[in-house]
Design a protein around this motif. Structure first.
Motif: not given
Length: 373
Positions: A359-366, A368-370
């Motif tokens: 969750i931490t990687q998935t949510y923060t990646k999105a 950072l990108k968005k």
């Protein structure tokens, strides 16, 4: 003579037992373990089977006591427009938006991800390293022990969040300046901040929970006026909780937006006045005080909407400087819980650990990108 010899032997034996007991206590408490965090209201073990939330509460000191300390010459940081000792006004600083995470609660692969994406580490100083006896007075030796173990390099610039969710914090919330309980609580918090800054001048320090969170329904006025100006003047940044109390399907996104805007305005107003950056705490779970949805994982799309609101919201031309990405212990990352793990609970704990990493990687990646890029 035999009786006297027995007494001496018993005395020596008692001393040895006491020393061993003390050694066991400090080993058990992991005072010297740099990976240790305490288990209190903010820093709790994730338990998805429970939604009960019981704040830990417990009491004082006066300004006269503060003046008599060896570190009473540590000065309050000047606010906007105020001149410091050199005659220069302190410039307001707002760094590039930064995500802060507790590195040692994650696996190496996630720590590498943090470093690659510019996440910075932060450390929690919880009540057992401040007031281990529960007498509502700071224990200087314990504080210094914590600083030595967690921040051995005195010259290094690092982040530390004070989490003293005990009676003094609630006195600050429920009373006003001039009341004995408020003044005693303020003095003890200031004494703690002064001690930390004396021992670690380059350490950036803030107090978790001030300003106090208001609901979307009504403002209770916990943070009115200049109530916390004196205390927060000694800190380096302002930080409070923006944990979501109710999911959108319970109260609607509009009310959560009101909640975020209201609390952002309060905190950013204080930050602007005191010339401090504001860095709120945020979590991907619903606050555990919610009896129906507590600890439920917030869907990614909703999280991004909340984070976008937090990042974009402006008050008096000031925005947040970053977020503290919250991650409490699971049983396998909490030194006090490891012995309680059984074969029956191991699978659940592994799932919780893996879930947090994903969750931490998935949510923060999105995120950072968005939002940030």
């Amino acid at each position: 003579m035999k009786s006297k010899g027995k007494i001496e032997i018993m005395t020596i034996f008692s001393i040895i037992v006491m020393l061993l007991g003390a050694l066991y206590y400090y080993t058990k408490e992991e005072v010297f373990n740099p990976n240790r965090h305490e288990n209190d209201t903010m820093d709790s073990v994730v338990n998805t089977t429970s939604s009960n939330f019981k704040p830990l509460v417990k009491n004082g000191t006066s300004d006269d006591y503060l003046r008599d300390t060896e570190y009473s010459d540590i000065k309050r940081e000047p606010a906007v427009g105020e001149e410091n000792e050199t005659g220069n006004s302190k410039p307001f600083f707002q760094d590039v938006f930064t995500i802060y995470a507790i590195y040692d609660r994650y696996k190496p692969v996630t720590r590498t991800y943090f470093k690659d994406n510019g996440f910075k580490n932060y450390v929690i100083m919880s009540h057992s390293f401040i007031d281990p006896d529960g007498d509502n007075k700071i224990n200087p030796e314990r504080v210094e022990m914590f600083l030595s173990s967690r921040f051995p390099d005195k010259k290094k610039h690092e982040m530390c969040v004070i989490n003293w969710e005990k009676k003094h914090l609630w006195s600050l919330k429920n009373y006003k300046p001039g009341d004995k309980k408020f003044d005693a609580a303020e003095a003890e918090f200031i004494k703690l901040l002064k001690l930390i800054k004396l021992k670690r001048p380059n350490l950036k320090v803030g107090i978790f929970g001030i300003p106090f969170r208001e609901s979307h329904r009504v403002v209770k006025g916990f943070n009115q006026g200049n109530k916390f100006d004196k205390l927060l003047g000694y800190s380096d940044f302002i930080t409070s909780s923006l944990y979501i109390l109710y999911p959108d399907n319970e109260i609607g996104y509009e009310n959560n937006e009101i909640f975020l805007e209201r609390n952002l305005d309060i905190a950013l107003g204080i930050a602007k006045k005191l010339n401090k950056p504001y860095i709120p705490f945020f979590w991907y779970r619903i606050h555990p005080k919610n009896p129906k949805y507590g600890l439920q994982i917030i869907p990614q799309e909703q999280m991004l909407r909340y984070l976008e609101k937090i990042v974009s919201h402006s008050h008096e031309n000031l925005k947040v400087s970053g977020v503290f990405w919250w991650a409490p212990h699971t049983r396998q990352t909490d030194p006090r819980q490891i012995k309680k793990i059984t074969n029956k609970t191991a699978a659940q704990n592994n799932r919780q650990n893996n879930e947090r990493e994903i969750i931490t990687q998935t949510y923060t990646k999105a995120f950072l990108k968005k939002i940030l890029r």
